[in-house]
Design a protein around this motif. Structure first.
Motif, PDB file in Angstrom:
ATOM      1  N   ILE A 198      22.019 -98.065  56.791  1.00 56.52           N
ATOM      2  CA  ILE A 198      21.429 -96.758  56.510  1.00 56.52           C
ATOM      3  C   ILE A 198      19.907 -96.864  56.509  1.00 56.52           C
ATOM      4  N   TYR A 199      19.370 -97.845  55.807  1.00 56.64           N
ATOM      5  CA  TYR A 199      17.915 -98.002  55.744  1.00 56.64           C
ATOM      6  C   TYR A 199      17.332 -98.297  57.122  1.00 56.64           C
ATOM      7  N   GLY A 231      35.159 -92.905  54.576  1.00 57.16           N
ATOM      8  CA  GLY A 231      36.067 -91.765  54.546  1.00 57.16           C
ATOM      9  C   GLY A 231      36.842 -91.529  55.820  1.00 57.16           C
ATOM     10  N   GLY A 232      36.695 -92.428  56.784  1.00 48.51           N
ATOM     11  CA  GLY A 232      37.425 -92.270  58.040  1.00 48.51           C
ATOM     12  C   GLY A 232      36.702 -91.362  59.016  1.00 48.51           C
ATOM     13  N   LYS A 233      37.166 -91.350  60.247  1.00 53.36           N
ATOM     14  CA  LYS A 233      36.513 -90.562  61.289  1.00 53.36           C
ATOM     15  C   LYS A 233      36.560 -89.066  60.999  1.00 53.36           C
ATOM     16  N   GLU A 234      37.581 -88.630  60.248  1.00 46.15           N
ATOM     17  CA  GLU A 234      37.682 -87.201  59.954  1.00 46.15           C
ATOM     18  C   GLU A 234      36.544 -86.733  59.050  1.00 46.15           C
ATOM     19  N   LYS A 235      35.927 -87.649  58.293  1.00 50.71           N
ATOM     20  CA  LYS A 235      34.797 -87.290  57.438  1.00 50.71           C
ATOM     21  C   LYS A 235      33.465 -87.778  58.012  1.00 50.71           C
ATOM     22  N   LEU A 236      33.521 -88.335  59.207  1.00 51.04           N
ATOM     23  CA  LEU A 236      32.325 -88.895  59.826  1.00 51.04           C
ATOM     24  C   LEU A 236      32.242 -88.344  61.252  1.00 51.04           C
ATOM     25  N   PRO A 237      31.631 -87.170  61.421  1.00 51.97           N
ATOM     26  CA  PRO A 237      31.631 -86.516  62.736  1.00 51.97           C
ATOM     27  C   PRO A 237      31.001 -87.388  63.820  1.00 51.97           C
ATOM     28  N   GLN A 238      31.530 -87.258  65.024  1.00 48.88           N
ATOM     29  CA  GLN A 238      31.015 -88.013  66.156  1.00 48.88           C
ATOM     30  C   GLN A 238      29.845 -87.263  66.788  1.00 48.88           C
ATOM     31  N   GLN A 281      24.983 -91.812  55.610  1.00 49.12           N
ATOM     32  CA  GLN A 281      24.441 -91.738  54.248  1.00 49.12           C
ATOM     33  C   GLN A 281      25.203 -90.721  53.406  1.00 49.12           C
ATOM     34  N   GLU A 282      25.503 -89.584  54.001  1.00 47.10           N
ATOM     35  CA  GLU A 282      26.255 -88.545  53.291  1.00 47.10           C
ATOM     36  C   GLU A 282      27.646 -89.027  52.915  1.00 47.10           C
TER      37      GLU A 282
END
Length: 305
Positions: A198-199, A231-238, A281-282
């Motif tokens: 993230i940093y 959270g998996g791909k469903e919570k991590l938009p591409q 980060q979110e």
């Protein structure tokens, strides 16, 4: 926890071929064409580890790469692969400033910084204390030798817990595969790996010439665990490639290619996923909270049940 050594000095632990046994005897890393750089023990009794990957005793557990040098197989092929993805064309790779003259001769080249190629380039740490190092910087130079763009690569394998020293001794002295106390340190996924990317991703997305963001290269089991923690791909938009991108790149053994004794198991990219540092980060900050009053209920159960 307990587990086994899967590969040692580049070859499968069970490999009894002459070349595999010679590598073990000479303690040579075939991926660096030199001695293994991973040491065990204190300064007075340092021995070369030679362990490339391990697996847990649970049936079906995958072999997990624990030495970054394992990913540099085939003469650092991974660097060329990422360079082509980032820059959209094939260029030859050269160490640091050697690339300037080569770019003029070859109408373009890539300067490599990191792991003995051209020296590591530090990133300033928060409030100016110390430095963060990105594992690799790939800088594209045009036909006049001028810097036109660059990208960064972070390589992460798995840290181990416990010990594999007895298992290593059994392989070296008797060529026998034995169980040991070695485990996999998944806690580092949350505590160290994700905050660092993230940093570094935030720093790189402000760079005018870093148009493709950060490439995070890791073994498939680490890749799976990182995405699971987020959270998996469903919570991590591409997202498409962009300066704020984080490219998750999973390397693994190519299971569709059988490996005979005397052959090094081939690696390749088995999955990729591109998102942004903001989404990482979110997702990392999001917490799935338990139901309300779980501590109260636990105290009551302890007191009265």
């Amino acid at each position: 926890m307990s587990g086994y050594i899967s590969e040692i000095f580049g070859y499968r632990a069970e490999d009894a071929s002459d070349i595999a046994l010679q590598n073990v005897s000479k303690q040579v890393c075939p991926f660096l064409s030199s001695y293994c750089t991973k040491a065990l023990g204190d300064k007075a009794n340092r021995t070369l580890s030679g362990v490339c990957s391990v697996r847990q005793v649970t049936p079906g557990s995958p072999d997990v790469i624990c030495c970054p040098n394992r990913i540099y197989a085939e003469n650092y092929k991974m660097l060329s692969t990422v360079a082509q993805k980032a820059f959209g064309a094939e260029y030859k790779l050269y160490a640091g400033r050697l690339a300037v003259s080569k770019a003029k001769e070859e109408h373009g080249a890539v300067a490599v910084f990191g792991h003995g190629w051209g020296g590591e380039l530090p990133l300033p740490k928060r409030k100016g204390r110390g430095s963060y190092y990105v594992d690799w910087i790939l800088a594209r130079l045009d036909g006049s030798g001028e810097l036109t763009e660059f990208t960064a690569i972070e390589v992460q394998t798995i840290d181990t817990t416990g010990s594999y020293q007895n298992a290593r001794r059994a392989l070296i002295e008797r060529h026998e595969v034995e169980k040991d106390t070695v485990g996999l340190n998944w806690e580092n996924v949350s505590k160290r790996i994700i905050p660092q990317i993230i940093y570094k991703g935030q720093v790189l997305q402000r760079e005018e010439l870093c148009r493709s963001g950060l490439y995070f290269v890791c073994p498939k089991p680490v890749y799976d665990r990182v995405l699971e923690r987020l959270g998996g791909k469903e919570k991590l938009p591409q997202f498409p490639t962009q300066p704020a991108a984080i490219h998750f790149v999973a390397y693994d053994y190519l299971t569709d290619i059988s490996t005979e004794d005397g052959k090094i198991r081939p690696l390749g990219i088995v999955e990729e996923y591109c998102t942004t540092v903001y989404k990482v980060q979110e997702a990392f900050s999001a917490v799935d909270l338990p139901e309300q009053n779980v501590y109260r209920d636990a105290i009551r159960r302890s007191l009265y049940d």
